[in-house]
Design a protein around this motif. Structure first.
Motif, PDB file in Angstrom:
ATOM      1  N   HIS A  64      -9.542  -9.390 -13.304  1.00 39.45           N
ATOM      2  CA  HIS A  64      -9.180  -8.114 -12.259  1.00 39.45           C
ATOM      3  C   HIS A  64      -7.768  -7.571 -13.161  1.00 39.45           C
ATOM      4  O   HIS A  64      -7.120  -8.777 -13.325  1.00 39.45           O
ATOM      5  N   LEU A 109      -4.649  -4.986 -12.523  1.00 39.43           N
ATOM      6  CA  LEU A 109      -3.950  -4.120 -11.406  1.00 39.43           C
ATOM      7  C   LEU A 109      -3.492  -2.719 -12.262  1.00 39.43           C
ATOM      8  O   LEU A 109      -2.698  -3.016 -13.404  1.00 39.43           O
ATOM      9  N   ASP A 164      -1.161   3.814 -10.386  1.00 40.09           N
ATOM     10  CA  ASP A 164      -1.853   4.981  -9.843  1.00 40.09           C
ATOM     11  C   ASP A 164      -1.257   6.501 -10.519  1.00 40.09           C
ATOM     12  O   ASP A 164      -1.933   7.137 -10.586  1.00 40.09           O
ATOM     13  N   THR A 188     -12.502  -5.923 -13.468  1.00 38.85           N
ATOM     14  CA  THR A 188     -12.423  -5.253 -12.057  1.00 38.85           C
ATOM     15  C   THR A 188     -11.289  -4.700 -11.988  1.00 38.85           C
ATOM     16  O   THR A 188     -10.221  -5.316 -12.420  1.00 38.85           O
ATOM     17  N   HIS A 189     -10.403  -3.418 -11.410  1.00 33.24           N
ATOM     18  CA  HIS A 189      -9.227  -3.304 -11.425  1.00 33.24           C
ATOM     19  C   HIS A 189      -9.481  -2.772  -9.408  1.00 33.24           C
ATOM     20  O   HIS A 189     -10.037  -2.184  -9.219  1.00 33.24           O
ATOM     21  N   SER A 190      -7.963  -2.474  -9.508  1.00 35.83           N
ATOM     22  CA  SER A 190      -7.390  -1.767  -8.263  1.00 35.83           C
ATOM     23  C   SER A 190      -5.863  -1.173  -8.569  1.00 35.83           C
ATOM     24  O   SER A 190      -5.590  -1.782  -9.504  1.00 35.83           O
ATOM     25  N   LYS A 219      -0.575  -7.041  -3.583  1.00 36.75           N
ATOM     26  CA  LYS A 219      -2.249  -6.425  -4.252  1.00 36.75           C
ATOM     27  C   LYS A 219      -2.541  -7.374  -5.189  1.00 36.75           C
ATOM     28  O   LYS A 219      -3.947  -7.898  -5.925  1.00 36.75           O
ATOM     29  N   SER A 250      -5.441   7.893  -6.639  1.00 37.85           N
ATOM     30  CA  SER A 250      -6.096   8.030  -5.782  1.00 37.85           C
ATOM     31  C   SER A 250      -5.120   7.008  -4.913  1.00 37.85           C
ATOM     32  O   SER A 250      -5.567   7.119  -3.555  1.00 37.85           O
TER      33      SER A 250
END
Length: 394
Positions: free
Chosen positions: A107, A109, A112, A132-134, A146, A358
């Motif tokens: 993952h 991070l 934004d 995955t990413h956020s 996070k 986002s």
């Protein structure tokens, strides 16, 4: 260097002028246009192939030539890192960082405030690889909450794209180390002179050298400079993916870097003059630049940055429509409509913040555009803005 001369600071204009150059002979490093390197014997060929896994030795054009090595040396000095690699574009450099350090199940991070094509890269390509990413806020204020057990990398851009939010990279670096994450930073805005992420604890610094390092809107390139601890994975990825640049592009980039300090000072001076005029116009609701940050972010700017560049963004009053703003842009004579920046020329593009963010809402805000203030006389740029504003924003 003569013995009675002190060694210049690695970020100084003196150091950059003398980096990546022969110690004697030609002032500019000669261009090495080459693909194949021939050896005197099989033994020498075999020895070189064994050594190149640990050393930078000439063996084949895809692994580097004298031209790319000279550029890499200058980049290492500019950013204060261990080793450097060069890629065909800035986005290619970003992609290679993800491919070098992330694997399926990891993952990442992402700020934004990331460069918008990198956002698309994560959604459309990394996801296909099981990565995955956020997103976290551009100032890093929500970052600690996070981080997940599978977070392998924190990806930052400092300041952020478009509206130049700032984060405390020292604090982010400490957080990354606490959780065993790599910290990669897009340093295109800072260009190795205005900001030096590796000195603040980052592991990897990425730049779209297309912009200020080149400075002349005539060459595409991306760069990656790392610390020694994480270098090996970057070199392996560069070799495995066959990424390199041509000798002529390397030469042009080195030539542009010789004047980087001088150009950035001029861009900053011109931007400040234009920004001052913009702030006084009642049709402008807000002017964004990194050096106009307030509060804690202002403290970060004064501590971790040495100046500003030519980027400034504008939010117009809510009464101004997007159509009026676009007509104003069309009426400008000295500002080209173009998405890049960092060359000698002034540019402008409309901004679509809802698609670029986002985690924040931009409803009810006025239309926005980004200006890159070039090396033209600021008085001419202000006169151009005045005529376009008066014709279409009244």
């Amino acid at each position: 260097m003569p013995k009675d001369m002190h060694a210049p600071d690695s970020a100084s204009s003196t150091a950059l002028l003398h980096s990546g150059r022969p110690r004697q002979g030609w002032v500019n490093t000669p261009v090495t246009r080459a693909s194949t390197y021939v050896f005197d014997s099989v033994a020498q060929w075999r020895e070189t192939r064994q050594r190149r896994a640990q050393e930078r030795v000439v063996s084949y054009g895809a692994r580097g030539t004298d031209s790319t090595y000279a550029l890499e040396d200058a980049l290492v000095l500019l950013e204060g890192g261990y080793r450097a690699k060069v890629f065909p574009t800035g986005l290619a450099a970003i992609a290679m960082v993800f491919l070098a350090y992330l694997k399926s199940g990891d993952h990442v991070l992402i700020t934004d405030g990331v460069y918008e094509p990198a956002r698309a890269l994560c959604a459309q390509s990394l996801s296909r690889l099981g990565i995955t990413h956020s997103f976290y806020k551009p100032d890093g204020s929500d970052l600690a909450g996070k981080i997940q057990p599978d977070t392998a990398m924190i990806y930052a851009e400092n300041p952020s794209s478009l509206i130049y939010e700032l984060m405390d990279l020292r604090a982010v670096s400490a957080l990354a180390k606490k959780h065993g994450c790599l910290l990669a930073v897009d340093n295109t805005w800072g260009s190795g002179i205005l900001h030096r992420p590796l000195e603040l604890g980052a592991d990897i610094s990425i730049m779209a050298a297309t912009k200020y390092l080149s400075g002349h809107a005539d060459v595409m390139m991306g760069t990656v400079v790392t610390t020694q601890d994480v270098w090996r994975d970057m070199e392996t990825a560069q070799v495995n993916y066959g990424q390199t640049v041509g000798a002529d592009d390397a030469y042009l980039m080195l030539r542009g870097m010789r004047t980087l300090h001088v150009r950035l000072r001029a861009h900053q001076e011109h931007m400040r003059a234009v920004a001052q005029w913009l702030r006084q116009d009642p049709r402008v609701a807000r002017v964004f630049s990194a050096e106009s940050a307030q509060g804690t972010q202002r403290e970060i700017f004064e501590r971790d940055f040495t100046g500003s560049n030519g980027l400034v963004s504008v939010e117009f009053a809510p009464a101004i429509t997007a159509g009026q703003m676009e007509a104003m842009i069309d009426a400008l004579q000295y500002f080209g409509i173009g998405a890049s920046w960092g060359g000698f020329e002034s540019l402008v593009v409309p901004m679509n913040m809802p698609s670029a963010r986002s985690l924040s809402s931009w409803e009810g805000r006025g239309p926005m555009c980004r200006f890159h203030i070039g090396l033209e006389d600021p008085a001419d740029l202000i006169a151009d803005l005045r005529q376009a504003f008066d014709a279409h924003l009244s």
